[in-house]
Structures are given as structure tokens and as C-alpha cells.
Design a protein around this motif. Structure first.
Motif, PDB file in Angstrom:
ATOM      1  N   LEU A 202       0.847  -1.197   0.000  1.00 44.05           N
ATOM      2  CA  LEU A 202       0.000   0.000   0.000  1.00 44.05           C
ATOM      3  C   LEU A 202       0.876   1.238   0.000  1.00 44.05           C
ATOM      4  CD1 LEU A 202      -2.429  -1.143   2.794  1.00 44.05           C
ATOM      5  CD2 LEU A 202      -2.974  -0.991   0.381  1.00 44.05           C
ATOM      6  N   PRO A 203       0.826   2.111  -0.985  1.00 39.14           N
ATOM      7  CA  PRO A 203       0.183   1.942  -2.284  1.00 39.14           C
ATOM      8  C   PRO A 203       0.935   0.908  -3.114  1.00 39.14           C
ATOM      9  CG  PRO A 203       1.530   3.924  -2.314  1.00 39.14           C
ATOM     10  CD  PRO A 203       1.585   3.361  -0.909  1.00 39.14           C
ATOM     11  N   ALA A 204       0.531   0.723  -4.359  1.00 37.56           N
ATOM     12  CA  ALA A 204       1.165  -0.271  -5.221  1.00 37.56           C
ATOM     13  C   ALA A 204       2.665  -0.005  -5.353  1.00 37.56           C
ATOM     14  CB  ALA A 204       0.508  -0.262  -6.602  1.00 37.56           C
ATOM     15  N   PHE A 205       3.433  -1.087  -5.355  1.00 34.55           N
ATOM     16  CA  PHE A 205       4.887  -1.014  -5.489  1.00 34.55           C
ATOM     17  C   PHE A 205       5.280  -0.603  -6.909  1.00 34.55           C
ATOM     18  CE2 PHE A 205       8.764  -3.030  -6.968  1.00 34.55           C
ATOM     19  CZ  PHE A 205       9.679  -2.571  -6.052  1.00 34.55           C
ATOM     20  N   TYR A 206       6.310   0.218  -7.004  1.00 33.75           N
ATOM     21  CA  TYR A 206       6.958   0.478  -8.293  1.00 33.75           C
ATOM     22  C   TYR A 206       8.454   0.594  -8.013  1.00 33.75           C
ATOM     23  CZ  TYR A 206       6.590   5.334  -6.684  1.00 33.75           C
ATOM     24  OH  TYR A 206       6.662   6.476  -5.931  1.00 33.75           O
ATOM     25  N   PRO A 207       9.295   0.035  -8.891  1.00 32.57           N
ATOM     26  CA  PRO A 207      10.740  -0.108  -8.612  1.00 32.57           C
ATOM     27  C   PRO A 207      11.465   1.186  -8.270  1.00 32.57           C
ATOM     28  CG  PRO A 207      10.134  -1.358 -10.558  1.00 32.57           C
ATOM     29  CD  PRO A 207       8.920  -0.562 -10.159  1.00 32.57           C
ATOM     30  N   GLU A 208      11.076   2.305  -8.818  1.00 32.70           N
ATOM     31  CA  GLU A 208      11.795   3.558  -8.587  1.00 32.70           C
ATOM     32  C   GLU A 208      11.717   4.047  -7.140  1.00 32.70           C
ATOM     33  OE1 GLU A 208      10.706   2.887 -12.657  1.00 32.70           O
ATOM     34  OE2 GLU A 208       9.348   3.236 -10.981  1.00 32.70           O
ATOM     35  N   GLN A 209      10.754   3.549  -6.369  1.00 29.46           N
ATOM     36  CA  GLN A 209      10.621   4.012  -4.983  1.00 29.46           C
ATOM     37  C   GLN A 209      11.389   3.124  -4.007  1.00 29.46           C
ATOM     38  OE1 GLN A 209       8.417   2.646  -2.183  1.00 29.46           O
ATOM     39  NE2 GLN A 209       8.637   0.780  -3.340  1.00 29.46           N
ATOM     40  N   SER A 210      12.066   2.118  -4.555  1.00 27.67           N
ATOM     41  CA  SER A 210      12.781   1.149  -3.733  1.00 27.67           C
ATOM     42  C   SER A 210      14.277   1.232  -4.015  1.00 27.67           C
ATOM     43  CB  SER A 210      12.275  -0.252  -4.049  1.00 27.67           C
ATOM     44  OG  SER A 210      12.935  -1.219  -3.288  1.00 27.67           O
ATOM     45  N   GLU A 211      15.090   0.994  -2.990  1.00 26.80           N
ATOM     46  CA  GLU A 211      16.528   0.947  -3.225  1.00 26.80           C
ATOM     47  C   GLU A 211      17.189  -0.089  -2.331  1.00 26.80           C
ATOM     48  OE1 GLU A 211      19.124   4.211  -1.903  1.00 26.80           O
ATOM     49  OE2 GLU A 211      17.409   5.010  -0.798  1.00 26.80           O
ATOM     50  N   GLU A 212      18.347  -0.549  -2.762  1.00 27.27           N
ATOM     51  CA  GLU A 212      19.152  -1.468  -1.980  1.00 27.27           C
ATOM     52  C   GLU A 212      20.172  -0.626  -1.233  1.00 27.27           C
ATOM     53  OE1 GLU A 212      22.146  -4.728  -3.433  1.00 27.27           O
ATOM     54  OE2 GLU A 212      20.081  -5.421  -3.795  1.00 27.27           O
ATOM     55  N   VAL A 213      20.270  -0.845   0.078  1.00 31.26           N
ATOM     56  CA  VAL A 213      21.170  -0.062   0.919  1.00 31.26           C
ATOM     57  C   VAL A 213      22.092  -0.976   1.694  1.00 31.26           C
ATOM     58  CG1 VAL A 213      19.550   1.876   1.136  1.00 31.26           C
ATOM     59  CG2 VAL A 213      19.523   0.052   2.852  1.00 31.26           C
TER      60      VAL A 213
END
Length: 117
Positions: A104-115
Motif C-alpha cells: 500500500l500503495p502499489a509497489f513500483y521499482p523507482e521508490q525502492s533501493e538497496e542499501v
């Protein structure tokens, strides 16, 4: 919007090596649902974690067992366990298990990162 059925054959398969995502289509960007299959650790490197900047999600373990690593603690998980991961929380998964996730909301790759932790 009307009630809609989606089958497993309609999923978008995303193979990340130790994690395979089967993302179901949804009629809205308010949420999404996917089946995750874990065999090993994701991200693979033990010092790496995922960070979701926009979505929060729940994980419902449907098969097997493993661990969910967060910034605060490590959760041992098995069938029927539910884990909540809030926005801006680092996490990783490890084991041989499957889970359903609702974002929630729908996942999209640009909002995620590997840290690195």
C-alpha cells in the motif's frame, strides 16, 4: 471498478535469483499483491537490505520457514505468520519459504533501493 478474478497464469514473473516475484495485475494503484518465493537471502549480500520509500506492506508466510531481518530485530517466520514492514524500514529475507505480500500503495521499482547497513 468491478469485481475481477486474476489467475496465477496472469502474474508478471520477476526473477531476482534468490527471490522470484509473481506480481498479480490489479485494477488500481492503491495497492498490489504478489507471491514471493525465497531460496536463500534477498538481497544476497549479508550487508545489503531493501528500503521502500513509498509503500508499506504485510507479508503472509504460506510455505516453509526463514527469517525477516529489519533495522530493529530479526523475525523467525513459518507458515501463517504475518510481518508488517512500514515505509522507510530496511529489511531482508532469508530461508526457503513463500509469502504473499500486499503493498500500500502499489509497489513500483523507482521508490525502492538497496542499501548497505
Amino acid at each position: 471498478m468491478k469485481p475481477t478474478k486474476y489467475t496465477f497464469n496472469e502474474t508478471n514473473k520477476i526473477d531476482l535469483g534468490t527471490k522470484v516475484i509473481y506480481k498479480y495485475p490489479t485494477p488500481t494503484n492503491d495497492f498490489d499483491i504478489a507471491k514471493m518465493v525465497i531460496k536463500g537471502r534477498s538481497p544476497e549480500e549479508s550487508s545489503k537490505f531493501l528500503l521502500e520509500h513509498v509503500c508499506q506492506f504485510v507479508m503472509l508466510v504460506t510455505r516453509g520457514s526463514g527469517k525477516v531481518f529489519t533495522e530493529a530485530e530479526v523475525f523467525e517466520v513459518t507458515v501463517d505468520d504475518v510481518i508488517f514492514i512500514p515505509t522507510e524500514c530496511i529489511f531482508a529475507v532469508e530461508g526457503d519459504f513463500e509469502y504473499i505480500t500486499v503493498d500500500l500503495p502499489a509497489f513500483y521499482p523507482e521508490q525502492s533501493e538497496e542499501v548497505t547497513s
